[in-house]
Design an enzyme around this catalytic site. Structure first.
Site, mmCIF file in Angstrom:
data_model
loop_
_atom_site.group_PDB
_atom_site.id
_atom_site.type_symbol
_atom_site.label_atom_id
_atom_site.label_comp_id
_atom_site.label_asym_id
_atom_site.label_seq_id
_atom_site.Cartn_x
_atom_site.Cartn_y
_atom_site.Cartn_z
ATOM 1 N N LEU A 8 0.699 -1.368 -0.102
ATOM 2 C CA LEU A 8 -0.156 -0.008 -0.085
ATOM 3 C C LEU A 8 0.920 1.286 0.117
ATOM 4 O O LEU A 8 1.793 1.406 0.902
ATOM 5 C CB LEU A 8 -0.771 0.057 1.128
ATOM 6 C CG LEU A 8 -1.815 -1.139 1.372
ATOM 7 C CD1 LEU A 8 -2.959 -0.924 2.314
ATOM 8 C CD2 LEU A 8 -2.618 -1.688 0.206
ATOM 9 N N ARG A 15 1.858 15.112 6.573
ATOM 10 C CA ARG A 15 2.686 15.527 7.523
ATOM 11 C C ARG A 15 4.435 15.412 7.252
ATOM 12 O O ARG A 15 4.934 16.002 7.707
ATOM 13 C CB ARG A 15 2.689 14.468 8.710
ATOM 14 C CG ARG A 15 1.360 14.841 9.308
ATOM 15 C CD ARG A 15 1.034 13.854 10.575
ATOM 16 N NE ARG A 15 0.540 12.368 9.876
ATOM 17 C CZ ARG A 15 0.621 11.354 10.379
ATOM 18 N NH1 ARG A 15 0.620 11.204 11.801
ATOM 19 N NH2 ARG A 15 -0.007 10.194 9.968
ATOM 20 N N GLY A 78 -9.564 4.123 2.171
ATOM 21 C CA GLY A 78 -9.291 3.305 3.208
ATOM 22 C C GLY A 78 -8.130 2.008 2.826
ATOM 23 O O GLY A 78 -8.243 1.851 1.685
ATOM 24 N N THR A 79 -7.641 1.606 3.766
ATOM 25 C CA THR A 79 -6.632 0.444 3.787
ATOM 26 C C THR A 79 -7.486 -0.816 3.069
ATOM 27 O O THR A 79 -6.847 -1.476 2.097
ATOM 28 C CB THR A 79 -6.071 0.048 4.764
ATOM 29 O OG1 THR A 79 -7.010 -0.485 5.885
ATOM 30 C CG2 THR A 79 -5.058 0.887 5.469
ATOM 31 N N GLY A 101 3.979 0.688 2.061
ATOM 32 C CA GLY A 101 5.082 1.475 1.700
ATOM 33 C C GLY A 101 6.036 2.481 2.438
ATOM 34 O O GLY A 101 6.989 2.740 2.174
ATOM 35 N N ASP A 102 5.422 2.748 3.744
ATOM 36 C CA ASP A 102 5.943 3.588 4.633
ATOM 37 C C ASP A 102 6.460 2.623 5.991
ATOM 38 O O ASP A 102 6.758 3.321 6.820
ATOM 39 C CB ASP A 102 4.977 4.511 5.117
ATOM 40 C CG ASP A 102 3.825 4.382 5.581
ATOM 41 O OD1 ASP A 102 3.413 3.020 5.405
ATOM 42 O OD2 ASP A 102 2.991 5.053 6.048
HETATM 43 C C1 UD1 Z 1 -3.656 1.098 9.829
HETATM 44 C C2 UD1 Z 1 -4.580 0.226 10.381
HETATM 45 C C3 UD1 Z 1 -4.182 0.084 12.033
HETATM 46 C C4 UD1 Z 1 -2.819 -0.148 12.353
HETATM 47 C C5 UD1 Z 1 -1.965 0.856 11.599
HETATM 48 C C6 UD1 Z 1 -0.453 0.581 11.784
HETATM 49 C C7 UD1 Z 1 -6.572 0.133 9.113
HETATM 50 C C8 UD1 Z 1 -7.953 0.481 8.963
HETATM 51 N N1 UD1 Z 1 -5.775 0.598 10.280
HETATM 52 O O1 UD1 Z 1 -4.083 2.519 10.381
HETATM 53 O O2 UD1 Z 1 -5.008 -0.995 12.534
HETATM 54 O O3 UD1 Z 1 -2.482 -0.295 13.697
HETATM 55 O O4 UD1 Z 1 -2.219 1.079 10.089
HETATM 56 O O5 UD1 Z 1 0.342 1.722 11.255
HETATM 57 O O6 UD1 Z 1 -6.049 -0.624 8.289
HETATM 58 N N2 UD1 Z 1 -3.244 3.535 2.254
HETATM 59 C C9 UD1 Z 1 -3.456 3.476 1.057
HETATM 60 N N3 UD1 Z 1 -4.903 3.899 0.448
HETATM 61 C C10 UD1 Z 1 -5.842 4.083 1.365
HETATM 62 C C11 UD1 Z 1 -5.563 4.270 2.683
HETATM 63 C C12 UD1 Z 1 -4.015 3.992 3.174
HETATM 64 O O7 UD1 Z 1 -2.765 3.227 0.107
HETATM 65 O O8 UD1 Z 1 -6.963 4.320 0.910
HETATM 66 C C13 UD1 Z 1 -1.829 3.334 2.909
HETATM 67 C C14 UD1 Z 1 -1.341 4.629 3.565
HETATM 68 O O9 UD1 Z 1 -0.467 5.306 2.465
HETATM 69 C C15 UD1 Z 1 -0.491 4.082 4.336
HETATM 70 C C16 UD1 Z 1 -1.037 2.821 4.961
HETATM 71 O O10 UD1 Z 1 -1.952 2.512 3.763
HETATM 72 O O11 UD1 Z 1 0.857 3.682 3.918
HETATM 73 C C17 UD1 Z 1 -1.859 2.920 6.049
HETATM 74 O O12 UD1 Z 1 -2.889 3.590 5.882
HETATM 75 P P1 UD1 Z 1 -3.320 4.723 7.210
HETATM 76 O O13 UD1 Z 1 -4.493 5.591 6.878
HETATM 77 O O14 UD1 Z 1 -1.970 5.423 7.914
HETATM 78 O O15 UD1 Z 1 -3.745 3.805 8.149
HETATM 79 P P2 UD1 Z 1 -3.705 3.944 9.727
HETATM 80 O O16 UD1 Z 1 -4.790 4.915 10.081
HETATM 81 O O17 UD1 Z 1 -2.414 4.106 10.460
#
Ligand code: UD1
Ligand code: MG
Length: 454
Positions: A8, A15, A78-79, A101-102
């Site tokens: 992802l 930020r 969303g993820t 990816g991060d």
């Molecule tokens: C997510 C998890 C959380 C976990 C945390 C760990 C979910 C709903 N929650 O939360 O349980 O503790 O990671 O760090 O999965 N991304 C996409 N497309 C999207 C949304 C996100 O590619 O539509 C990617 C983001 O770039 C990022 C990663 O997925 O690299 C995680 O997304 P983020 O929104 O940061 O999830 P968290 O709220 O951190």
């Protein structure tokens, strides 16, 4: 059974406050995403699917030669939605590993453990970790038998759930068939209005499949990067780990917090590295090699017992045994030094092959040069290799002595054992064994008077 990795990388990374997408920020000289892709390759993934969205063209460009496939997520919903975008590439029988990816430093063996806990009986496995401060993470909710029940996001958790210290790292592995079916059932009726990947955990439980969990050896493996402060913190932590690896191989590092490794470094025993050294690309240091303070080495091989004194800069060079370099030397690409060569202060070399025991000790430029053994190049001597249009070669034989402040105007050849008188401008080949010089005769004007002030 095929294993496919979904990475992802569509998020915005607001930020970071950077024009560069978050996943292209560098950690130890490599983008965050490259770290993840390299790990996926080490796992022999059949296919690496990278979900891109924000500034996708930059991400695709940066990874163009990596053999990864890109999947577009035009809106970041969303993820769960992100993984859904990759579903057309997933077969029922595939095992899917979801990485981020991060989150750059997950170890290969940690992921192998995770993957080995997935099977037809257990189609879902999570990587979890216990954190002293779980704030911000999704919490792992277990029942009285410690079986995983669900993941509750921070924003959706009740006070009791907020006390849970076991958190979701986000990394999971699942069988294709179930993953597809669960993803198709996701809804976005939660605090963030997103399709949460984490909701598939409760679905697995509802389907009667106990969710497996594994944990990494160290917290650094699951640390994600959201801003420049976290990037720096992870960089330092990782650098200390890399320094440890060198010390285990026998290197003496004066201060691990003042060493930076941005590539692959190989050290033999008793290598010594002083403070503020930067090692880039591929660096190989032989036994007992010593690198002085404030040196930068990029793509360099140094053989045993050689010493690089402080403030030297070497790029694309091969250095033999018992060589002495610097302080303040600049060795540019294509420099090859044979054993026992001496390159002194303020000397620049480029595309120069310098034979055994030859010395260029002070303030010289040696470029596009083939130099034999046992030569001595006097202070301030220069190979004039560039006529403004083309570069030309200087060939210097064995045991040549070039007097100080000479210019060798290429193309030119100096024969074996030749001596060049100091201050000469050599434009023609100089024969072996002879003294050649170009110098206007010295005169003294007897009785000459200094001017007097009017
Ligand atoms: C997510 C998890 C959380 C976990 C945390 C760990 C979910 C709903 N929650 O939360 O349980 O503790 O990671 O760090 O999965 N991304 C996409 N497309 C999207 C949304 C996100 O590619 O539509 C990617 C983001 O770039 C990022 C990663 O997925 O690299 C995680 O997304 P983020 O929104 O940061 O999830 P968290 O709220 O951190
Ligand atoms: Mg996050």
């Amino acid at each position: 059974m095929l294993m496919k990795v979904v990475i992802l990388a569509a998020g915005k990374g607001t930020r970071m406050r950077s024009s560069l997408p978050k996943v292209l920020q560098p950690l130890a000289g490599k983008t965050l995403l490259q770290h993840v892709v390299d790990t996926a390759k080490e796992l022999n993934a059949e296919q690496i699917l990278t979900v891109v969205g924000h500034q996708s063209h930059l991400v695709e460009e940066a990874m163009a030669d990596q053999g990864v496939d890109f999947v577009a997520q035009t809106e970041q919903l969303g993820t769960g939605h992100a993984v859904q975008q990759a579903i057309p590439e997933i077969a029922d029988n595939d095992t899917v590993l979801v990485l981020y990816g991060d989150v750059p430093l997950t170890a290969k063996n940690t992921l192998e453990d995770l993957l080995s806990s997935v099977s037809d009986e257990h189609p879902l496995a999570l990587l979890t970790i216990n954190l002293d401060n779980p704030t911000g993470y999704g919490r792992i909710v277990r029942d009285q038998h410690l079986a995983v029940q669900a993941i509750v996001e921070q924003k959706d958790a009740n006070p009791e759930q907020l006390q849970i210290t076991e958190v979701n790292t986000g990394i999971l592995a699942a069988k294709g068939a179930q993953l597809k079916s669960w993803l198709s059932q996701l809804e976005s009726n939660n605090a963030q209005g997103e399709f949460y990947l984490t909701d598939i955990i409760a679905m697995s439980v509802a389907d009667g499949f106990a969710v497996q969990t594994t944990q990494p050896e160290s917290e650094i493996e699951v640390l994600g990067v959201n801003d420049k402060c976290q990037l720096q913190a992870l960089e330092r932590q990782y650098q200390l780990q890399l320094a440890d690896e060198l010390m285990v191989q026998g290197a003496t590092i004066i201060d691990a917090s003042r060493l930076d490794i941005r590539g692959t470094v190989e050290v033999a025993s008793d290598v010594q590295i002083d403070v503020n050294v930067v090692l880039e690309n591929t660096v190989k240091l032989g036994e007992n090699v010593s690198i002085g303070a404030n040196c930068v080495l990029k793509n360099v091989e140094v053989a045993a017992n050689s010493v690089i004194h402080p403030f030297s800069h070497l790029e694309d060079c091969v250095v033999g045994k018992n060589v002495n370099i610097g302080p303040y030397a600049r060795l540019r690409p294509g420099t090859e030094l044979a054993d026992e060569v001496r390159i002194g202060n303020f000397v620049e070399t480029k595309k120069a092959k310098i034979g055994k025991g030859s010395k260029v000790n002070h303030l010289s430029y040696v470029g596009d040069t083939l130099m034999g053994e046992g030569c001595n190049i006097g202070a301030g001597s220069i190979t004039c290799n560039y006529d403004g249009v083309n570069k030309h070669q200087t060939v210097i034989g064995n045991k040549v002595f070039v007097g100080s402040d000479s210019q060798l105007v290429a193309p030119v050849e100096i024969g074996d054992g030749a001596t060049i008188g100091a201050g000469s401008t050599i434009t023609k080949d100089s024969p072996a064994g002879e003294l050649t010089l170009s110098r206007s005769k010295q005169v003294t004007l007897k009785g000459w008077q200094k001017p007097v002030k009017k």
